[in-house]
Design a protein around this motif. Structure first.
Motif, PDB file in Angstrom:
ATOM      1  N   HIS A 308      -1.775  74.006 -19.715  1.00  0.00           N
ATOM      2  CA  HIS A 308      -3.071  74.007 -19.035  1.00  0.00           C
ATOM      3  C   HIS A 308      -3.877  75.250 -19.398  1.00  0.00           C
ATOM      4  O   HIS A 308      -5.072  75.171 -19.700  1.00  0.00           O
ATOM      5  CB  HIS A 308      -2.861  73.967 -17.508  1.00  0.00           C
ATOM      6  CG  HIS A 308      -2.672  72.592 -16.960  1.00  0.00           C
ATOM      7  ND1 HIS A 308      -3.595  71.584 -17.116  1.00  0.00           N
ATOM      8  CD2 HIS A 308      -1.657  72.056 -16.224  1.00  0.00           C
ATOM      9  CE1 HIS A 308      -3.167  70.490 -16.508  1.00  0.00           C
ATOM     10  NE2 HIS A 308      -1.993  70.750 -15.959  1.00  0.00           N
ATOM     11  N   VAL A 309      -3.230  76.409 -19.362  1.00  0.00           N
ATOM     12  CA  VAL A 309      -3.920  77.659 -19.647  1.00  0.00           C
ATOM     13  C   VAL A 309      -4.363  77.699 -21.112  1.00  0.00           C
ATOM     14  O   VAL A 309      -5.467  78.157 -21.424  1.00  0.00           O
ATOM     15  CB  VAL A 309      -3.010  78.856 -19.297  1.00  0.00           C
ATOM     16  CG1 VAL A 309      -3.580  80.152 -19.832  1.00  0.00           C
ATOM     17  CG2 VAL A 309      -2.841  78.946 -17.783  1.00  0.00           C
ATOM     18  N   THR A 310      -3.503  77.211 -22.003  1.00  0.00           N
ATOM     19  CA  THR A 310      -3.880  77.145 -23.419  1.00  0.00           C
ATOM     20  C   THR A 310      -5.130  76.300 -23.599  1.00  0.00           C
ATOM     21  O   THR A 310      -6.067  76.690 -24.316  1.00  0.00           O
ATOM     22  CB  THR A 310      -2.732  76.547 -24.252  1.00  0.00           C
ATOM     23  OG1 THR A 310      -1.561  77.349 -24.102  1.00  0.00           O
ATOM     24  CG2 THR A 310      -3.112  76.481 -25.729  1.00  0.00           C
ATOM     25  N   ALA A 311      -5.146  75.143 -22.948  1.00  0.00           N
ATOM     26  CA  ALA A 311      -6.299  74.249 -23.063  1.00  0.00           C
ATOM     27  C   ALA A 311      -7.568  74.926 -22.564  1.00  0.00           C
ATOM     28  O   ALA A 311      -8.648  74.744 -23.144  1.00  0.00           O
ATOM     29  CB  ALA A 311      -6.042  72.957 -22.295  1.00  0.00           C
ATOM     30  N   GLN A 312      -7.448  75.717 -21.496  1.00  0.00           N
ATOM     31  CA  GLN A 312      -8.625  76.429 -20.972  1.00  0.00           C
ATOM     32  C   GLN A 312      -9.213  77.353 -22.031  1.00  0.00           C
ATOM     33  O   GLN A 312     -10.432  77.428 -22.213  1.00  0.00           O
ATOM     34  CB  GLN A 312      -8.235  77.233 -19.733  1.00  0.00           C
ATOM     35  CG  GLN A 312      -7.894  76.390 -18.516  1.00  0.00           C
ATOM     36  CD  GLN A 312      -7.266  77.217 -17.399  1.00  0.00           C
ATOM     37  OE1 GLN A 312      -7.490  78.423 -17.314  1.00  0.00           O
ATOM     38  NE2 GLN A 312      -6.472  76.582 -16.567  1.00  0.00           N
ATOM     39  N   GLY A 313      -8.328  78.076 -22.740  1.00  0.00           N
ATOM     40  CA  GLY A 313      -8.812  78.989 -23.764  1.00  0.00           C
ATOM     41  C   GLY A 313      -9.357  78.265 -24.985  1.00  0.00           C
ATOM     42  O   GLY A 313     -10.400  78.646 -25.525  1.00  0.00           O
ATOM     43  N   VAL A 314      -8.674  77.210 -25.420  1.00  0.00           N
ATOM     44  CA  VAL A 314      -9.097  76.476 -26.612  1.00  0.00           C
ATOM     45  C   VAL A 314     -10.407  75.758 -26.362  1.00  0.00           C
ATOM     46  O   VAL A 314     -11.304  75.749 -27.214  1.00  0.00           O
ATOM     47  CB  VAL A 314      -8.000  75.493 -27.062  1.00  0.00           C
ATOM     48  CG1 VAL A 314      -8.513  74.585 -28.185  1.00  0.00           C
ATOM     49  CG2 VAL A 314      -6.766  76.254 -27.531  1.00  0.00           C
ATOM     50  N   ILE A 315     -10.558  75.168 -25.191  1.00  0.00           N
ATOM     51  CA  ILE A 315     -11.782  74.426 -24.894  1.00  0.00           C
ATOM     52  C   ILE A 315     -12.967  75.376 -24.702  1.00  0.00           C
ATOM     53  O   ILE A 315     -14.129  74.967 -24.743  1.00  0.00           O
ATOM     54  CB  ILE A 315     -11.580  73.517 -23.665  1.00  0.00           C
ATOM     55  CG1 ILE A 315     -12.516  72.297 -23.742  1.00  0.00           C
ATOM     56  CG2 ILE A 315     -11.791  74.283 -22.363  1.00  0.00           C
ATOM     57  CD1 ILE A 315     -12.195  71.236 -22.729  1.00  0.00           C
ATOM     58  N   ALA A 316     -12.659  76.671 -24.522  1.00  0.00           N
ATOM     59  CA  ALA A 316     -13.713  77.687 -24.433  1.00  0.00           C
ATOM     60  C   ALA A 316     -14.026  78.294 -25.796  1.00  0.00           C
ATOM     61  O   ALA A 316     -14.896  79.151 -25.905  1.00  0.00           O
ATOM     62  CB  ALA A 316     -13.302  78.794 -23.461  1.00  0.00           C
ATOM     63  N   GLY A 317     -13.287  77.857 -26.851  1.00  0.00           N
ATOM     64  CA  GLY A 317     -13.607  78.301 -28.196  1.00  0.00           C
ATOM     65  C   GLY A 317     -12.661  79.302 -28.812  1.00  0.00           C
ATOM     66  O   GLY A 317     -13.011  79.958 -29.804  1.00  0.00           O
ATOM     67  N   ALA A 318     -11.439  79.448 -28.270  1.00  0.00           N
ATOM     68  CA  ALA A 318     -10.478  80.396 -28.840  1.00  0.00           C
ATOM     69  C   ALA A 318     -10.189  80.052 -30.300  1.00  0.00           C
ATOM     70  O   ALA A 318     -10.203  78.889 -30.702  1.00  0.00           O
ATOM     71  CB  ALA A 318      -9.183  80.391 -28.040  1.00  0.00           C
ATOM     72  N   ASN A 319      -9.905  81.083 -31.084  1.00  0.00           N
ATOM     73  CA  ASN A 319      -9.677  80.922 -32.524  1.00  0.00           C
ATOM     74  C   ASN A 319      -8.223  81.119 -32.931  1.00  0.00           C
ATOM     75  O   ASN A 319      -7.869  80.894 -34.087  1.00  0.00           O
ATOM     76  CB  ASN A 319     -10.540  81.918 -33.292  1.00  0.00           C
ATOM     77  CG  ASN A 319     -11.979  81.875 -32.866  1.00  0.00           C
ATOM     78  OD1 ASN A 319     -12.490  82.837 -32.296  1.00  0.00           O
ATOM     79  ND2 ASN A 319     -12.638  80.758 -33.090  1.00  0.00           N
TER      80      ASN A 319
END
Length: 374
Positions: A308-319
């Motif tokens: 869940h936390v990973t998805a939060q960062g990725v969906i916010a544009g993490a690289n």
């Protein structure tokens, strides 16, 4: 102020020498020249320090060898995103792109324990099409009696196995300047079968002498983790220490903040600041869900909280995603409770793909909105 010089302008060129003579004559202005080897060309930038407000932008752009002058609008002048600044937001290292548009997953061992576990991890990555990993050889620990990592003893077999399984970049934390020498020597001994991204951990974010030493070399890119108890601006200035010494190949890592407000997670998740860092700087942004959550617990939906936390960062544009996996977490010498299982790797990567796909669709939607507003 930043002066962007003509591509491949050599130090021996008359224009270059004329430019330096002019800058030497400016009253109250100091300058530093940064030369960066890009994918195809040698890029040179000159950073002017002092009373640059008195300098005329057009006049500076007319100087010999100068193609563009940028007036710095933030304290972190090298890595910051300034007005009319069209410089690239990232770099390529050992064939892998690190930019504000790319996404790389670094799944691996928080701490190297055995050769067998390293090989199992790297084999699983190859089977799932991954070319990056994390492998901890040097480990800072709160207790002086806890496992501190195998250090230089494990480097040769880690690098050899990385080459065997096609791993191009290993994120590896260092604690001391001499660790860079040990990594260089191990790479030399093994024929440089892989690449290393030096990691500055949260405890060393304000170890300024280490930052300067790492910044003075340009052989390895750097992942700088945010300090767990300092402000975002303080951590961004720590990254600027690296760039001010010459190494602007920096990825900024969000890893959670030290606060009881984050309980029961290990740290208070700060991934909402992914787009903030990308707006303020030109650095790619990494997230570290394992050290943010600190466990393999799952919610009622059956999805692990690390997912869940990973998805939060990725969906916010993490690289970049730095995440702990282990063949046998029960025997891991560091952070076993938060390490995901190898059998969960395909699931994790597919979940990341879904989140990235959602981000790309959100970005297209935002572009369409901008176009409709003129």
């Amino acid at each position: 102020m930043i002066l962007i010089l003509r591509e491949d302008l050599q130090e021996s060129a008359p224009e270059y020498q004329a430019l330096l003579r002019y800058l030497d004559g400016l009253d109250g202005i100091e300058y530093r020249v940064h030369r960066v080897q890009g994918a195809e060309q040698l890029l040179s930038e000159v950073y002017l320090i002092g009373n640059t407000k008195a300098l005329d932008l057009e006049q500076m752009e007319s100087l010999p060898g100068v193609t563009k002058a940028i007036r710095v609008s933030r304290e972190y002048r090298v890595l910051g995103r300034h007005q009319d600044d069209a410089r690239a937001c990232g770099f390529t290292y050992n064939g892998v792109e690190f930019s504000q548009d790319s996404l790389n997953v670094f799944a691996g061992l928080c701490a190297v324990d055995t050769r067998e576990h390293v090989e199992q991890m790297l084999c699983a990555l190859q089977e799932n099409g991954q070319v990056c990993t994390r492998m901890g050889a040097y480990k800072p620990r709160t207790s002086p009696y806890a496992f501190q990592g195998h250090g230089k003893e494990c480097l040769p077999y880690v690098f050899e196995l990385a080459g065997k399984y096609g791993i191009k970049v290993i994120a590896m934390e260092i604690l001391h300047e001499q660790h860079m020498d040990e990594i260089r020597e191990a790479l030399r001994q093994t024929g440089s079968p892989t690449g290393v991204m030096l990691q500055i951990g949260t405890r060393n974010t304000q170890n300024f002498e280490l930052l300067k030493a790492v910044g003075r070399q340009q052989e390895f890119p750097v992942l700088l983790k945010r300090g767990f108890g300092i402000t975002l601006e303080e951590s961004l200035n720590a990254a600027e220490y690296l760039a001010s010494e010459g190494n602007s190949q920096v990825v900024f890592g969000l890893r959670g903040m030290k606060s009881n407000l984050g309980d029961p997670h290990r740290n208070f998740v700060d991934f909402a600041q992914v787009p903030v860092v990308k707006r303020l700087t030109r650095m790619p942004v990494c997230i570290d869900p394992s050290h943010s959550v600190g466990s393999r617990d799952a919610g009622p939906d059956g999805i692990p909280e690390v997912f869940h936390v990973t998805a939060q960062g990725v969906i916010a544009g993490a690289n970049m995603v730095l995440v702990d996996f282990h063949p046998d977490p029960a025997t891991a010498l560091v952070d076993g409770p938060q390490a995901l299982l190898l059998k969960e790797l395909p699931w994790f990567l597919e979940d990341v793909r879904l989140a990235r796909e959602a981000y790309e669709e959100r970005r297209l939607l935002a572009g369409a909105q901008r176009d409709s507003n003129g």
